[in-house]
Enzyme design. Sequence first.
Site, PDB file in Angstrom:
ATOM      1  N   CYS A 187     -26.714 -15.863  22.659  1.00  0.00           N
ATOM      2  CA  CYS A 187     -26.887 -15.420  21.275  1.00  0.00           C
ATOM      3  C   CYS A 187     -27.960 -16.241  20.579  1.00  0.00           C
ATOM      4  CB  CYS A 187     -25.573 -15.535  20.513  1.00  0.00           C
ATOM      5  SG  CYS A 187     -24.321 -14.321  21.001  1.00  0.00           S
ATOM      6  N   ASP A 223     -10.606 -12.439   3.700  1.00  0.00           N
ATOM      7  CA  ASP A 223      -9.445 -11.552   3.773  1.00  0.00           C
ATOM      8  C   ASP A 223      -9.105 -11.160   5.203  1.00  0.00           C
ATOM      9  OD1 ASP A 223     -11.694  -9.770   3.918  1.00  0.00           O
ATOM     10  OD2 ASP A 223     -10.407  -8.108   3.318  1.00  0.00           O
ATOM     11  N   CYS A 272       0.839  -1.193   0.000  1.00  0.00           N
ATOM     12  CA  CYS A 272       0.000   0.000   0.000  1.00  0.00           C
ATOM     13  C   CYS A 272       0.879   1.250   0.000  1.00  0.00           C
ATOM     14  CB  CYS A 272      -0.931   0.014   1.220  1.00  0.00           C
ATOM     15  SG  CYS A 272      -2.206   1.304   1.165  1.00  0.00           S
ATOM     16  N   SER A 332     -12.173   4.884   0.019  1.00  0.00           N
ATOM     17  CA  SER A 332     -11.879   4.942   1.457  1.00  0.00           C
ATOM     18  C   SER A 332     -11.663   6.393   1.868  1.00  0.00           C
ATOM     19  CB  SER A 332     -10.639   4.093   1.783  1.00  0.00           C
ATOM     20  OG  SER A 332     -10.887   2.736   1.509  1.00  0.00           O
ATOM     21  N   CYS A 376     -22.149  -7.045  20.169  1.00  0.00           N
ATOM     22  CA  CYS A 376     -23.445  -7.611  20.537  1.00  0.00           C
ATOM     23  C   CYS A 376     -24.394  -6.524  21.050  1.00  0.00           C
ATOM     24  CB  CYS A 376     -23.255  -8.695  21.592  1.00  0.00           C
ATOM     25  SG  CYS A 376     -24.801  -9.421  22.207  1.00  0.00           S
ATOM     26  N   ARG A 384      -5.422   8.223   8.800  1.00  0.00           N
ATOM     27  CA  ARG A 384      -5.072   7.811   7.437  1.00  0.00           C
ATOM     28  C   ARG A 384      -3.918   8.670   6.916  1.00  0.00           C
ATOM     29  NH1 ARG A 384      -8.300   4.059   5.349  1.00  0.00           N
ATOM     30  NH2 ARG A 384      -7.536   4.464   3.236  1.00  0.00           N
TER      31      ARG A 384
END
Length: 395
Positions: A323, A282, A19, A125, A353, A137
């Site tokens: 759950c 990923d 990147c 992004s 949750c 960033r």
Amino acid sequence: MYYKNPLSFILVKPSGPDCNLGCTYCFYLEKEAMFPGAKKHRMSDEVLEELIKQGLSQADDYVQFTWQGGEPTLMGLDFYKKVINLQQKYAKNQMIANALQTNGVLINDEWAQFLGRWNFLVGLSLDGPQHIHDKYRFTQGGKPSWEKVMAAQKKLSHWDVEMNAMCCVTNYSADFPDELYHFYKRLGMKWMQFIPIVETDKKDPSKAADFSVTPEKYGKFLKRIFDLWWNDFENGEPTTMVRNIDSVFYTYVDMPSPECTLLEQCGVYPTVEHNGDVFSCDFFVEDHWRLGNIMQGDQLIEMINSSTQMKFGKMKNILPEKCHTCEWYKNCYGGCTKDRIKDMRDEGNPRFCQSTIDFLEHSHSRLQFLAQRWKQRQLQSQQDTADIYNAGFDF
């Protein structure tokens, strides 16, 4: 041969973990350790052709290639011209979609014109206004990146590229839901996705990194985003699309969510790395979730239906009893597997949750109303079709 998991979506990492930014919260840069011996990771023409040949021969009527990173534009524009040529070569009366998730730094007019011409869906992004985006960033040199990304947004908009706002929600940005929502809307980015960020603290693996959004903040953030979305309706219809809301809505009309995090089992988004290695997801590019390699005789359709992939998919159900008995279980199925916190019984307790419960309790009655209206429209449409048929019209 029948396969339980069809091949419809392929996530491709053509430049691997490489990147041109060094974002504080990035989880993928460290994956370079998976591919020792090379400083630069790039997909070869041979791997690309095998990928597209397999993808199109093993898919049915529809397949989407999502080009991601790292930063996929590091491959250069000529690489994506080859993508189009190969897709045209191997297509067999199929609908092919291409999506590109990019930080925008390398996007110029030539890039934007190409992406618009070939109908790429671009996920940009852009974490919001400058004070939010530049919080985490940075370039590899530690400099802010907001101005470069905004320049890309303008070029993509100028060339009519379909564009989605990809916003990472951190412990900082979660305090600004109104500012974020209206920022994207002013830019004309009416399709938004808010992605909760949580990563392990590198110094203390027992806790989350400081930038990670807390469950309390994320729940509050989602509730406010829902209200902003709801208040933006015109003539009873939404004027913006928020993936976090749209994906949940599917569960209200008895349809599987298009978002893997809300499915009962995951594992239908194989990740193909630059060298042809295929992984379950990923977020799980790890040796024990490596399914094979397309250059070594392994077939994509068989890999996503392998015992390893089935085991991966079933991990989603390993949840605390609370759950499975929760009234909202079928609306979330525990969320993303990566966002689990292990307890003493080795059951994954979903980090978000309470966030999900807070959001659904807040939005339930309105989502239910929209679902009932949607179902009525479907019934009316079916009835209209039947009336036309029964009237004896020729088609």
